[in-house]
Scaffold this motif. Structure first.
Motif, mmCIF file in Angstrom:
data_model
loop_
_atom_site.group_PDB
_atom_site.id
_atom_site.type_symbol
_atom_site.label_atom_id
_atom_site.label_comp_id
_atom_site.label_asym_id
_atom_site.label_seq_id
_atom_site.Cartn_x
_atom_site.Cartn_y
_atom_site.Cartn_z
ATOM 1 N N ARG A 12 7.187 5.385 -2.625
ATOM 2 C CA ARG A 12 6.003 5.777 -1.855
ATOM 3 C C ARG A 12 6.256 5.643 -0.352
ATOM 4 O O ARG A 12 5.937 6.539 0.427
ATOM 5 C CB ARG A 12 4.805 4.929 -2.290
ATOM 6 C CG ARG A 12 3.505 5.307 -1.617
ATOM 7 C CD ARG A 12 2.348 4.470 -2.181
ATOM 8 N NE ARG A 12 1.123 4.718 -1.480
ATOM 9 C CZ ARG A 12 0.294 5.718 -1.737
ATOM 10 N NH1 ARG A 12 0.582 6.595 -2.683
ATOM 11 N NH2 ARG A 12 -0.815 5.863 -1.038
ATOM 12 N N GLU A 13 6.862 4.544 0.025
ATOM 13 C CA GLU A 13 7.176 4.321 1.437
ATOM 14 C C GLU A 13 8.204 5.339 1.931
ATOM 15 O O GLU A 13 8.086 5.887 3.034
ATOM 16 C CB GLU A 13 7.717 2.897 1.611
ATOM 17 C CG GLU A 13 7.964 2.503 3.045
ATOM 18 C CD GLU A 13 8.426 1.050 3.136
ATOM 19 O OE1 GLU A 13 9.435 0.820 3.827
ATOM 20 O OE2 GLU A 13 7.785 0.179 2.516
ATOM 21 N N THR A 63 2.818 15.628 -2.486
ATOM 22 C CA THR A 63 2.024 14.413 -2.272
ATOM 23 C C THR A 63 1.056 14.595 -1.114
ATOM 24 O O THR A 63 -0.131 14.271 -1.206
ATOM 25 C CB THR A 63 2.962 13.214 -2.001
ATOM 26 O OG1 THR A 63 3.833 13.050 -3.121
ATOM 27 C CG2 THR A 63 2.174 11.938 -1.772
#
Length: 195
Positions: free
Chosen positions: A10-11, A61
């Motif tokens: 995610r990061e 995303t």
């Protein structure tokens, strides 16, 4: 351990978004992405397959979050309020960051559409989905508050967001962009503004 990612996905995707936002699709290289994410190039290739695949993952995303936020912004008591909230969401998105990152979808379709068909297709799908979100939001308000029907109004709203993205790149301030959007909303709602 072989086959196990040694980074927070995610990061990493968030950092990759910032790199693509800063440089644009074409000018971004895998070394840029490795530096910007703090993940070695080999690990990025192993996890995503290359720049195009990584961009498509990041863009998916980004667009899912943007569409959800846009739908929330359109929940209002009347058409004018819904559209102003929607445009405020758009302006916040394109003016965020230092320097501001601009509009990833507009920049990408101009930058990469001729050379990278999958990327161009992803941007087109996002714009179509965004038009549907606006259309559905206008229908949900239910007050017939535009001088056009919901579908042509939604199409025109999305076209205007692209214009705002270009004006942002020409150094218009967030307040100037909001003023342009408010003038447009007044025209679209039959001059129902209170400014």
């Amino acid at each position: 351990m072989a086959g196990v990612r040694q980074f927070d996905e995610r990061e990493t995707l968030g950092r990759a978004l910032e790199v693509f936002g800063l440089h644009g699709y074409q000018a971004t290289s895998m070394p840029d992405l490795a530096t910007g994410t703090g993940v070695q190039r080999g690990s990025l290739y192993h996890a995503y397959g290359g720049k195009e695949q990584l961009f498509l993952r990041v863009f998916d995303t980004y667009t899912r979050e943007f569409l959800a936020d846009a739908a929330r912004a359109l929940r209002a008591a009347d058409t004018r309020s819904a559209l102003l909230a929607f445009f405020d969401h758009c302006v916040r998105s394109i003016t965020s960051g230092t320097p501001s990152r601009g509009c990833l979808s507009t920049r990408t379709v101009i930058d990469a559409s001729a050379d990278v068909p999958q990327v161009a297709t992803a941007v087109r799908a996002f714009l179509d989905d965004l038009e549907s979100v606006v259309h559905d939001g206008l229908l949900a308000v239910g007050d017939a508050g535009t001088v056009l029907g919901p579908r042509p109004a939604a199409r025109l709203v999305i076209t205007t967001t692209r214009g705002l993205a270009v004006m942002e790149r020409a150094h218009h301030t967030p307040d100037e962009l909001r003023s342009i959007a408010a003038d447009f909303v007044d025209c679209l709602t039959g001059g129902a503004g209170t400014r």
